[in-house]
Write an enzyme that holds these catalytic residues in place. Sequence first.
Site, PDB file in Angstrom:
ATOM      1  N   LYS A 171       0.789  -1.238   0.000  1.00 16.52           N
ATOM      2  CA  LYS A 171       0.000   0.000   0.000  1.00 16.52           C
ATOM      3  C   LYS A 171       0.823   1.291   0.000  1.00 16.52           C
ATOM      4  CE  LYS A 171      -2.119  -1.546   3.645  1.00 16.52           C
ATOM      5  NZ  LYS A 171      -2.985  -1.889   4.779  1.00 16.52           N
ATOM      6  N   ASP A 206      -5.546  -5.726  10.602  1.00 18.86           N
ATOM      7  CA  ASP A 206      -6.860  -5.067  10.620  1.00 18.86           C
ATOM      8  C   ASP A 206      -8.013  -6.029  10.306  1.00 18.86           C
ATOM      9  OD1 ASP A 206      -5.966  -5.243   8.007  1.00 18.86           O
ATOM     10  OD2 ASP A 206      -6.402  -3.162   7.469  1.00 18.86           O
TER      11      ASP A 206
HETATM   12  C1  BGC Z   1      -2.000  -5.822   3.793  1.00 16.13           C
HETATM   13  C2  BGC Z   1      -2.868  -6.551   4.775  1.00 16.13           C
HETATM   14  C3  BGC Z   1      -4.025  -5.666   5.200  1.00 16.13           C
HETATM   15  C4  BGC Z   1      -4.762  -5.111   3.991  1.00 16.13           C
HETATM   16  C5  BGC Z   1      -5.907  -4.182   4.365  1.00 16.13           C
HETATM   17  C6  BGC Z   1      -2.828  -5.243   2.661  1.00 16.13           C
HETATM   18  O1  BGC Z   1      -2.013  -4.468   1.829  1.00 16.13           O
HETATM   19  O2  BGC Z   1      -1.024  -6.693   3.262  1.00 16.13           O
HETATM   20  O3  BGC Z   1      -2.123  -6.961   5.895  1.00 16.13           O
HETATM   21  O4  BGC Z   1      -4.909  -6.412   5.992  1.00 16.13           O
HETATM   22  O5  BGC Z   1      -3.854  -4.403   3.176  1.00 16.13           O
HETATM   23  O6  BGC Z   1      -5.488  -3.081   5.079  1.00 16.13           O
END
Ligand code: BGC
Length: 480
Positions: A171, A206
């Site tokens: 992200k 989360d």
């Molecule tokens: C992460 C996860 C997370 C999800 C939602 C992903 O990029 O790898 O760990 O739960 O985003 O936030």
Amino acid sequence: MPAPPEATTIKDINGSPEQEAYMKCLIEQLTITPDKLSRICEHFKGEMTKGLNKEGHTLAMIPSYVEGRLTGEEKGNFLALDLGGTNLRVVLVTLEGQGKFKTVSTKARISDTLKTGPMRDLCDYIADCIDTFLTEQGLEDQETELPLGYTFSFPVLQSKINRGTLLTWTKGFSCTGAVGKDPVILLQDALLKKHLPVKVTALVNDTVGTLLSNAYNKPDTIAGLILGTGSNGAYIEQMDKIGKWQGGKTAFPEMIINMEFGAFDNERVVLPLTRYDNKLDRESINPHSQIFEKLISGMYLGEIVRNVLTDMMDRELLFQRSEGFDAKTASKEISVQWGFETSYMSNIEDDSTSNLSRTKEVLDTNLSIQNASETDCRIIKRVCELVGTRAARLAGCAIAAIVQHCGVNEKGADIGIDGSLYEFYPSFEKRTYQAISELMPEYPDITKVVRLGLARDGSGVGAALCACVAARMEDIKSKA
Ligand code: BGC
């Protein structure tokens, strides 16, 4: 019998033969037919089983160390910290029992510099935010340490309920000095330096938090999902199905698994990727990873649409109304990576005016495009619809795979979902249900069997609940 997938006719584009031909081809590429959906779902279930049995598979299927189920009677004061999206949040949660709770919270934006700089700077910044919050709440001189549930929403291989190793960033985060390290230790060090009376007692994804917060008052909850900036899911698994478990005997026969399904099909076996998706992937800071996430999450959908629109502009199929107008140079915004946000898609999909005046407004206000014709707007709306529908159908596929893997009993299953796409994107839920019902045609009313619902503050209340479970497990161990 489920209704057929949402109609994506090109009749109403009313464009030139070249525009119509382009759209026809685009529709073919972006539509996930029921057949294709079912193949993806089968593959997804297979990958779940692989990930449960061995480390290193694409679906990481990470045991969360959260054992057993909630009673709804969990009580106490906990701090929660939420790191993983656009904002950092510090929350004081009071669990009151009977599924009730109160929260007070504060939010701070995380700058790009912090997201991509040294991890130490990010942790110092977090400690500062916690410090300010404790002072505001009159908690700075606590005698006993406050337990903190740390929602850290990235792939972490856990080794205890409050220990783990960051596998990789996602992200748009890429802080140095964090991958391979324990995010809890890094944060606890920063808290110690400031002498804050806070102890990180739980490390929570989360999705795990979302599952817990939903389960606090819906005991038939089997899974929690995030469909927002990023995407992922967690569900309750039987210990005897976790073949790779090496943590010894547990107090309960079930454990929550953080699936990390954003990485599903990184090997590109089954997902129908288009060149627009490939372009996004190639230009992202994590190419070849999080492929599924890139097709279904808020961070990326706008960019996929932008890739389609700029390709059409290059072929002189969009914004050609005024003579001498060169769309390529007229709007700098649309030429810049991430220049088309997913929130624009939401607004455009929501436009029900007959002349698409709201779509025009979105283009004008955000992208300085003033010369869009009605045909242009119809095309853009259709592109948004296609990319948005594909995302919702793939999310539905993941949900159906989880439900089928777990098996449905007579009580049905509650699924808690948090995230901006699920909450705000027009028709997202409807399209997700449509996909689930196609995959589970044996249920005439799927909404009664697989009950999707907005989970309340998974990363705050969920983290507090996790800290509470951690205390319960400590207690059980000390008595054993
Ligand atoms: C992460 C996860 C997370 C999800 C939602 C992903 O990029 O790898 O760990 O739960 O985003 O936030």
